[in-house]
Design an enzyme around this catalytic site. Structure first.
Site, PDB file in Angstrom:
ATOM      1  N   ASN A  43      20.411 -14.410  18.319  1.00 30.81           N
ATOM      2  CA  ASN A  43      21.312 -15.560  18.201  1.00 30.81           C
ATOM      3  C   ASN A  43      22.655 -15.151  17.623  1.00 30.81           C
ATOM      4  O   ASN A  43      22.726 -14.243  16.786  1.00 30.81           O
ATOM      5  CB  ASN A  43      20.664 -16.648  17.325  1.00 30.81           C
ATOM      6  N   HIS A 101      23.108  -9.463  19.125  1.00 34.66           N
ATOM      7  CA  HIS A 101      24.137  -9.851  20.100  1.00 34.66           C
ATOM      8  C   HIS A 101      25.429 -10.274  19.413  1.00 34.66           C
ATOM      9  O   HIS A 101      26.260 -10.960  20.006  1.00 34.66           O
ATOM     10  CB  HIS A 101      23.620 -10.996  20.991  1.00 34.66           C
ATOM     11  N   ASP A 149      24.691 -17.577  16.300  1.00 38.99           N
ATOM     12  CA  ASP A 149      25.149 -18.767  15.562  1.00 38.99           C
ATOM     13  C   ASP A 149      25.259 -18.553  14.053  1.00 38.99           C
ATOM     14  O   ASP A 149      25.734 -19.440  13.339  1.00 38.99           O
ATOM     15  CB  ASP A 149      24.221 -19.966  15.869  1.00 38.99           C
ATOM     16  N   CYS A 178      41.208 -10.144  18.179  1.00 38.14           N
ATOM     17  CA  CYS A 178      42.168 -10.110  19.283  1.00 38.14           C
ATOM     18  C   CYS A 178      41.869  -8.918  20.191  1.00 38.14           C
ATOM     19  O   CYS A 178      41.685  -7.791  19.714  1.00 38.14           O
ATOM     20  CB  CYS A 178      43.601  -9.986  18.722  1.00 38.14           C
ATOM     21  N   ASN A 228       6.336 -20.423  19.885  1.00 38.22           N
ATOM     22  CA  ASN A 228       7.187 -20.974  20.934  1.00 38.22           C
ATOM     23  C   ASN A 228       6.606 -22.317  21.357  1.00 38.22           C
ATOM     24  O   ASN A 228       5.425 -22.569  21.162  1.00 38.22           O
ATOM     25  CB  ASN A 228       7.230 -19.994  22.124  1.00 38.22           C
ATOM     26  N   THR A 244      11.931 -17.152  21.676  1.00 37.03           N
ATOM     27  CA  THR A 244      12.649 -16.362  22.671  1.00 37.03           C
ATOM     28  C   THR A 244      11.897 -16.395  24.000  1.00 37.03           C
ATOM     29  O   THR A 244      10.671 -16.383  24.028  1.00 37.03           O
ATOM     30  CB  THR A 244      12.876 -14.902  22.220  1.00 37.03           C
TER      31      THR A 244
HETATM   32  N1  APR Z   1      10.826 -23.863  18.709  1.00 37.62           N
HETATM   33  C1  APR Z   1      10.390 -22.686  19.238  1.00 37.62           C
HETATM   34  N2  APR Z   1      10.749 -22.252  20.470  1.00 37.62           N
HETATM   35  C2  APR Z   1      11.585 -23.050  21.178  1.00 37.62           C
HETATM   36  C3  APR Z   1      12.067 -24.288  20.697  1.00 37.62           C
HETATM   37  C4  APR Z   1      11.650 -24.686  19.405  1.00 37.62           C
HETATM   38  N3  APR Z   1      12.046 -25.843  18.846  1.00 37.62           N
HETATM   39  N4  APR Z   1      12.877 -24.839  21.647  1.00 37.62           N
HETATM   40  C5  APR Z   1      12.912 -23.962  22.674  1.00 37.62           C
HETATM   41  N5  APR Z   1      12.119 -22.900  22.403  1.00 37.62           N
HETATM   42  C6  APR Z   1      11.902 -21.697  23.213  1.00 37.62           C
HETATM   43  C7  APR Z   1      11.909 -21.904  24.700  1.00 37.62           C
HETATM   44  O1  APR Z   1      10.591 -22.221  25.168  1.00 37.62           O
HETATM   45  C8  APR Z   1      12.351 -20.511  25.192  1.00 37.62           C
HETATM   46  O2  APR Z   1      11.221 -19.650  25.337  1.00 37.62           O
HETATM   47  O3  APR Z   1      12.984 -20.834  22.934  1.00 37.62           O
HETATM   48  C9  APR Z   1      13.226 -19.991  24.044  1.00 37.62           C
HETATM   49  C10 APR Z   1      14.704 -20.017  24.377  1.00 37.62           C
HETATM   50  O4  APR Z   1      14.911 -19.081  25.398  1.00 37.62           O
HETATM   51  P1  APR Z   1      16.420 -18.639  25.742  1.00 37.62           P
HETATM   52  O5  APR Z   1      17.271 -19.831  25.800  1.00 37.62           O
HETATM   53  O6  APR Z   1      16.318 -17.714  26.910  1.00 37.62           O
HETATM   54  O7  APR Z   1      16.869 -17.840  24.448  1.00 37.62           O
HETATM   55  P2  APR Z   1      16.716 -16.294  24.128  1.00 37.62           P
HETATM   56  O8  APR Z   1      15.354 -15.815  24.457  1.00 37.62           O
HETATM   57  O9  APR Z   1      17.179 -16.119  22.724  1.00 37.62           O
HETATM   58  O10 APR Z   1      17.791 -15.613  25.107  1.00 37.62           O
HETATM   59  C11 APR Z   1      18.026 -14.241  24.918  1.00 37.62           C
HETATM   60  O11 APR Z   1      19.769 -14.355  26.585  1.00 37.62           O
HETATM   61  O12 APR Z   1      21.570 -15.297  27.604  1.00 37.62           O
HETATM   62  C12 APR Z   1      21.199 -14.361  26.668  1.00 37.62           C
HETATM   63  O13 APR Z   1      22.536 -13.621  24.923  1.00 37.62           O
HETATM   64  C13 APR Z   1      21.718 -14.682  25.298  1.00 37.62           C
HETATM   65  O14 APR Z   1      20.699 -14.084  23.182  1.00 37.62           O
HETATM   66  C14 APR Z   1      20.476 -14.714  24.426  1.00 37.62           C
HETATM   67  C15 APR Z   1      19.465 -13.965  25.264  1.00 37.62           C
END
Ligand code: APR
Length: 253
Positions: free
Chosen positions: A103, A120, A105, A128, A214, A189
């Site tokens: 993340n 990341h 954030d 800049c 998850n 994730t």
């Molecule tokens: N609690 C736990 N898990 C959750 C929740 C929650 N409240 N809400 C959503 N999820 C899960 C979803 O089921 C999914 O598996 O979080 C995951 C989010 O997946 P992504 O949006 O793909 O996030 P991430 O795995 O961090 O993406 C990896 O992809 O686009 C790039 O750079 C970006 O860091 C990011 C990377």
């Protein structure tokens, strides 16, 4: 949410020599930050190939900043949720060695965690592209896009775009933590993006227990993960932490 698995996770964490957490965008959904994939995902709205590749930032920064400004507004008003606060507490109590986060954030920092590897980068920092002068994202006006530096150069957040390398230090530190832990919490994730998605497999092959948290199964579930706790990270992590705080004495028996 399985109370039995939550108790099992608390026991595994207390008995572990070294616990590492790998977190993804799911950690921050309960802080009102949209995930990238799944329901309400950013990539449903913006095609990452069009908006999030380093080439687009270089050739058409105004387009990339349409995505970046939306992310920046969400990030700068977000607060840590109970999931972030629980990981910070586990670290304070000595039960969590580090967080490897995908993340950008900065909410693990905001929650009080100290040992964080930002795989990341961090969207709260920017610089800049011309003179490299650093600037806090909160100081960047989003009135006109792309935002410019005083020198006339275009600004960018200090995050890893598709097509860019993971910062070397983050890679080496994550590798060390991954190979030396005996429990890895894998939280929120989708397990889709390399090289972060390879870390749980490396930990597992080094003998670690992989505890996946998850709201839905992923490609790790049933393979890389030793067990899967279905639930929101903002609900599961506080339950695990509460058990550890209240019962750590008899969890080691
Ligand atoms: N609690 C736990 N898990 C959750 C929740 C929650 N409240 N809400 C959503 N999820 C899960 C979803 O089921 C999914 O598996 O979080 C995951 C989010 O997946 P992504 O949006 O793909 O996030 P991430 O795995 O961090 O993406 C990896 O992809 O686009 C790039 O750079 C970006 O860091 C990011 C990377």
């Amino acid at each position: 949410m399985s109370d039995e698995l939550i108790t099992r996770a608390a026991r595994d964490i207390v008995k572990a020599k070294k616990v590492v957490a790998l977190t993804g965008a799911g950690m921050s959904v309960e802080s009102d930050i949209a995930p990238f994939r799944g329901k309400g995902g950013i990539w449903e709205k913006y095609d990452p190939v069009e908006y999030a590749y380093i080439d687009t930032l270089r050739t058409n920064p105004a387009k990339t900043w349409i995505l970046l400004s939306e992310m920046q507004r969400e990030i700068l008003k977000a607060q840590p949720n109970p999931g972030h606060l629980s990981l910070a507490e586990l670290e304070r109590l000595g039960f969590l060695s580090s967080i490897i986060t995908q993340n950008v954030d900065g909410l693990h920092h905001e929650a009080g965690s100290k040992n964080i590897i930002e795989f990341h980068g961090n969207h709260r920092q920017a610089y800049c592209m011309e003179c490299r002068k650093p600037i806090k994202s909160e100081e960047i006006s989003l009135e006109t896009l792309p935002p410019h530096c005083d020198c006339g150069g275009v600004l960018r957040p200090d995050v890893v775009f598709f097509g860019e390398a993971i910062p070397h230090e983050a890679l080496t530190q994550s590798d060390q933590e991954t190979r030396s832990c005996d429990v890895m919490l894998v939280v929120g994730t989708s397990a889709e993006v390399q090289p972060a998605a390879s870390l749980p497999g490396v930990a597992r092959s080094s003998g670690a227990t992989i505890i996946e948290i998850n709201i839905e199964p992923t490609s790790f579930t049933g393979y890389t993960s030793t067990y899967f706790i279905k639930g929101k990270s903002g609900e599961v992590l506080p339950k695990i932490t509460d058990i550890i705080k209240n019962q750590s004495a008899n969890l080691t028996s």
